[in-house]
Design a protein around this motif. Structure first.
Motif, PDB file in Angstrom:
ATOM      1  N   PRO A  17      -1.496   1.409   1.926  1.00 26.49           N
ATOM      2  CA  PRO A  17      -1.302   2.446   0.900  1.00 26.49           C
ATOM      3  C   PRO A  17      -1.118   3.852   1.476  1.00 26.49           C
ATOM      4  N   PHE A  18      -1.744   4.142   2.590  1.00 29.34           N
ATOM      5  CA  PHE A  18      -1.599   5.469   3.197  1.00 29.34           C
ATOM      6  C   PHE A  18      -0.221   5.630   3.824  1.00 29.34           C
ATOM      7  N   LEU A  19       0.298   4.554   4.414  1.00 25.24           N
ATOM      8  CA  LEU A  19       1.659   4.614   4.934  1.00 25.24           C
ATOM      9  C   LEU A  19       2.682   4.725   3.805  1.00 25.24           C
ATOM     10  N   VAL A  20       2.405   4.066   2.688  1.00 19.16           N
ATOM     11  CA  VAL A  20       3.308   4.177   1.540  1.00 19.16           C
ATOM     12  C   VAL A  20       3.333   5.617   1.029  1.00 19.16           C
ATOM     13  N   ALA A  21       2.151   6.246   0.934  1.00 16.04           N
ATOM     14  CA  ALA A  21       2.096   7.641   0.487  1.00 16.04           C
ATOM     15  C   ALA A  21       2.834   8.548   1.466  1.00 16.04           C
ATOM     16  N   ALA A  22       2.642   8.319   2.764  1.00 13.57           N
ATOM     17  CA  ALA A  22       3.342   9.125   3.767  1.00 13.57           C
ATOM     18  C   ALA A  22       4.839   8.866   3.738  1.00 13.57           C
ATOM     19  N   MET A  23       5.214   7.631   3.442  1.00 15.69           N
ATOM     20  CA  MET A  23       6.623   7.279   3.363  1.00 15.69           C
ATOM     21  C   MET A  23       7.330   8.067   2.260  1.00 15.69           C
ATOM     22  N   ALA A  24       6.615   8.323   1.174  1.00 15.69           N
ATOM     23  CA  ALA A  24       7.232   8.997   0.037  1.00 15.69           C
ATOM     24  C   ALA A  24       7.715  10.397   0.385  1.00 15.69           C
ATOM     25  N   VAL A  25       7.011  11.066   1.289  1.00 14.22           N
ATOM     26  CA  VAL A  25       7.399  12.436   1.639  1.00 14.22           C
ATOM     27  C   VAL A  25       7.935  12.535   3.058  1.00 14.22           C
TER      28      VAL A  25
END
Length: 248
Positions: A119-127
C-alpha cells in the motif's frame, strides 16, 4: 519446526508482530517525509515526483533486508538452535525436507511482508510517475532480496548457532558486504541501483538483480543444507563412538 509452530511464531507472536509494525512505521515515515508539498489533488494530477516512489522503495528494501535476515536466523523463535540443529542431528527428517520446508515457508512469509509494504508503494506510485509494471517489479525485487537475506540468516544460524553476538556480526557484515559489493562493483546487479532507475526510463532494469537475488537465495539455502548434513554426520559419528566405548 512444524507448520503449526512456524505459524505461531511468525503470525501470532508479539515480537514478530512488533517487527511488522516497525516495517509499516518506517514506510509510513518515509512516505510522509518525501510526500510532495502542496494540495493533494495537484500532486496526484502531476505525478511528477519520482523521488517519492524511489525513496519509499529503497526504504522498503532496507527494512526487508533487515527483517529477512532476522527471520532467517530465527531471532523470534524461543529456542532456534534446539529446533534446527537437533532436527538435523537427532531426527530422521531428511536434510532436503528440512531445508525445503524452511525455504517454502520463507517464500510465503516474504509474500506477506510484501503485502504489508504494497500500500505504501501504491501511494508513492500515485505521485511518483510510476505505473503498475514498476510497482510489480519493485515488489518482486524487494521480495527476492529479502528472501536472499533470509537464507543468509538461515545459513548463519546453521553455522554459528545460538552464539548471538558472533552470529549477528557474521550475518550483518555478510549481508552488508554483499549489498555494498553489488552497489559499487556490479551496479547492474544491485537492487538499490535498480529501484532508483525504475521510474527514470529503465523499465527492465530489475530483471538482472532479481535473478541474482533468486540465485543467491537458492545457493545460500543449499549451503545451509550442506552445513546441516555435516552436523548430522558428526552427530552420528559421535553416537557410534560412544556406543563402541560403552561396549568396550
Amino acid at each position: 519446526m512444524s507448520i503449526r509452530d512456524a505459524t505461531h511464531i511468525y503470525l501470532t507472536d508479539a515480537r514478530t508482530l512488533r517487527a511488522c509494525l516497525y516495517l509499516v512505521a518506517a514506510l509510513a515515515l518515509a512516505l510522509l517525509v518525501v510526500w510532495p508539498r502542496g494540495p493533494l489533488e495537484a500532486a496526484l494530477r502531476s505525478g511528477q515526483a519520482p523521488d517519492t516512489f524511489t525513496v519509499v522503495a529503497i526504504c522498503f528494501l532496507v527494512s526487508a533486508l533487515y527483517l529477512g535476515a532476522r527471520f532467517g536466523a530465527e531471532d523470534y523463535s524461543t529456542d532456534p538452535s534446539v529446533q534446527l540443529r537437533e532436527l538435523a542431528a537427532l531426527t530422521p527428517v531428511s536434510i532436503l525436507s528440512l531445508v525445503a520446508g524452511r525455504f517454502a515457508f520463507g517464500v510465503l512469509h516474504t509474500i506477506l511482508l510484501m503485502l504489508l509494504g504494497a500500500p505504501f508503494l501504491v501511494a508513492a506510485m500515485a505521485v511518483g510517475g510510476a505505473g503498475v509494471p514498476e510497482l510489480l517489479q519493485a515488489l518482486g525485487l524487494v521480495g527476492l532480496a529479502s528472501l536472499a537475506a533470509r537464507m543468509a540468516g538461515f545459513l548463519a544460524l546453521a553455522v554459528v548457532g545460538t552464539r548471538r553476538p558472533l552470529r549477528d556480526i557474521v550475518l550483518t557484515s555478510g549481508v552488508t558486504a554483499a549489498a555494498a559489493a553489488a552497489f559499487f562493483l556490479s551496479p547492474a546487479q544491485s537492487s538499490f541501483h535498480a529501484l532508483a532507475a525504475l521510474v527514470r526510463g529503465h523499465p527492465h532494469v530489475a530483471a538482472l538483480p532479481a535473478a541474482a537475488n533468486a540465485a543467491a537465495a537458492a545457493l545460500l539455502a543449499a549451503a545451509a543444507g550442506g552445513v546441516l548434513a555435516v552436523v548430522r554426520v558428526r552427530a552420528r559419528a559421535r553416537a557410534r563412538g560412544q556406543g563402541g566405548g560403552e561396549r568396550g
